[in-house]
Design a protein around this motif. Structure first.
Motif, PDB file in Angstrom:
ATOM      1  N   VAL A  34       0.853  -1.192   0.000  1.00  0.00           N
ATOM      2  CA  VAL A  34       0.000   0.000   0.000  1.00  0.00           C
ATOM      3  C   VAL A  34       0.886   1.239   0.000  1.00  0.00           C
ATOM      4  O   VAL A  34       2.060   1.176   0.374  1.00  0.00           O
ATOM      5  CB  VAL A  34      -0.947   0.075   1.226  1.00  0.00           C
ATOM      6  CG1 VAL A  34      -2.040  -0.944   1.141  1.00  0.00           C
ATOM      7  CG2 VAL A  34      -0.195  -0.023   2.525  1.00  0.00           C
ATOM      8  N   ILE A  35       0.309   2.361  -0.398  1.00  0.00           N
ATOM      9  CA  ILE A  35       1.004   3.638  -0.264  1.00  0.00           C
ATOM     10  C   ILE A  35       1.292   3.824   1.222  1.00  0.00           C
ATOM     11  O   ILE A  35       0.468   3.474   2.082  1.00  0.00           O
ATOM     12  CB  ILE A  35       0.132   4.773  -0.830  1.00  0.00           C
ATOM     13  CG1 ILE A  35       0.054   4.637  -2.345  1.00  0.00           C
ATOM     14  CG2 ILE A  35       0.653   6.132  -0.420  1.00  0.00           C
ATOM     15  CD1 ILE A  35      -0.826   5.640  -3.031  1.00  0.00           C
ATOM     16  N   SER A  36       2.463   4.356   1.529  1.00  0.00           N
ATOM     17  CA  SER A  36       2.854   4.549   2.929  1.00  0.00           C
ATOM     18  C   SER A  36       1.960   5.600   3.580  1.00  0.00           C
ATOM     19  O   SER A  36       2.265   6.786   3.606  1.00  0.00           O
ATOM     20  CB  SER A  36       4.326   4.957   3.034  1.00  0.00           C
ATOM     21  OG  SER A  36       5.153   3.887   2.667  1.00  0.00           O
ATOM     22  N   THR A  57       5.586  -4.804   8.969  1.00  0.00           N
ATOM     23  CA  THR A  57       5.532  -3.806   7.906  1.00  0.00           C
ATOM     24  C   THR A  57       6.952  -3.382   7.567  1.00  0.00           C
ATOM     25  O   THR A  57       7.841  -3.388   8.418  1.00  0.00           O
ATOM     26  CB  THR A  57       4.719  -2.564   8.317  1.00  0.00           C
ATOM     27  OG1 THR A  57       5.308  -1.985   9.479  1.00  0.00           O
ATOM     28  CG2 THR A  57       3.272  -2.920   8.602  1.00  0.00           C
ATOM     29  N   LYS A  58       7.142  -3.016   6.302  1.00  0.00           N
ATOM     30  CA  LYS A  58       8.455  -2.556   5.850  1.00  0.00           C
ATOM     31  C   LYS A  58       8.258  -1.523   4.762  1.00  0.00           C
ATOM     32  O   LYS A  58       7.589  -1.788   3.765  1.00  0.00           O
ATOM     33  CB  LYS A  58       9.275  -3.737   5.326  1.00  0.00           C
ATOM     34  CG  LYS A  58      10.673  -3.345   4.908  1.00  0.00           C
ATOM     35  CD  LYS A  58      11.464  -4.548   4.443  1.00  0.00           C
ATOM     36  CE  LYS A  58      12.846  -4.104   4.000  1.00  0.00           C
ATOM     37  NZ  LYS A  58      13.621  -5.196   3.434  1.00  0.00           N
ATOM     38  N   SER A  67       5.170  -2.496   2.566  1.00  0.00           N
ATOM     39  CA  SER A  67       4.691  -3.872   2.435  1.00  0.00           C
ATOM     40  C   SER A  67       4.182  -4.311   3.805  1.00  0.00           C
ATOM     41  O   SER A  67       4.774  -3.984   4.833  1.00  0.00           O
ATOM     42  CB  SER A  67       5.795  -4.801   1.935  1.00  0.00           C
ATOM     43  OG  SER A  67       6.742  -5.031   2.941  1.00  0.00           O
ATOM     44  N   VAL A  68       3.082  -5.010   3.787  1.00  0.00           N
ATOM     45  CA  VAL A  68       2.479  -5.527   5.020  1.00  0.00           C
ATOM     46  C   VAL A  68       2.418  -7.043   4.881  1.00  0.00           C
ATOM     47  O   VAL A  68       1.743  -7.565   3.991  1.00  0.00           O
ATOM     48  CB  VAL A  68       1.057  -4.952   5.233  1.00  0.00           C
ATOM     49  CG1 VAL A  68       0.475  -5.448   6.542  1.00  0.00           C
ATOM     50  CG2 VAL A  68       1.072  -3.430   5.192  1.00  0.00           C
ATOM     51  N   SER A  69       3.182  -7.736   5.733  1.00  0.00           N
ATOM     52  CA  SER A  69       3.199  -9.202   5.738  1.00  0.00           C
ATOM     53  C   SER A  69       2.438  -9.681   6.960  1.00  0.00           C
ATOM     54  O   SER A  69       2.682  -9.217   8.074  1.00  0.00           O
ATOM     55  CB  SER A  69       4.634  -9.722   5.794  1.00  0.00           C
ATOM     56  OG  SER A  69       5.358  -9.294   4.675  1.00  0.00           O
TER      57      SER A  69
END
Length: 97
Positions: A34-36, A57-58, A67-69
């Motif tokens: 997603v957009i930060s 998140t990174k 990125s959200v894992s």
């Protein structure tokens, strides 16, 4: 690999792969981009609230995207797919990997 919302062919293929590669219930790793934006990240996290999910998140190198894992135990492939659809429906601009 982005997923167009409601891509039934994609979900049909994913369902078959999930049944073939895991015993259910099983741990599943979701990955989203997603957009930060803290609100968008929080929306995703909220959809996995109370599921015992481990969320990491990174931010991208330039900070534009995050990125959200999410590692979470799911009961079956249909539950995995339902969650993908829910995220796609409720979080605008999300990319599912």
């Amino acid at each position: 690999m982005g997923t167009p919302p409601n891509s039934e062919e994609f979900y049909k293929k994913l369902r078959a792969q999930l049944y073939d590669t895991a015993l259910w219930p099983s741990e599943y790793l979701y990955k989203f981009i997603v957009i930060s934006n803290r609100d968008k990240i929080q929306q995703i996290e909220d959809l996995f609230d109370n599921l015992g999910a481990v969320i990491e998140t990174k931010e991208s190198k330039n900070g534009k995207y995050t990125s959200v894992s999410i590692n979470v135990s799911m009961k079956d492939p249909d539950a995995v797919i339902d969650k993908y659809k829910e995220v796609a429906e409720k979080v605008e601009g999300v990319i599912s990997l």
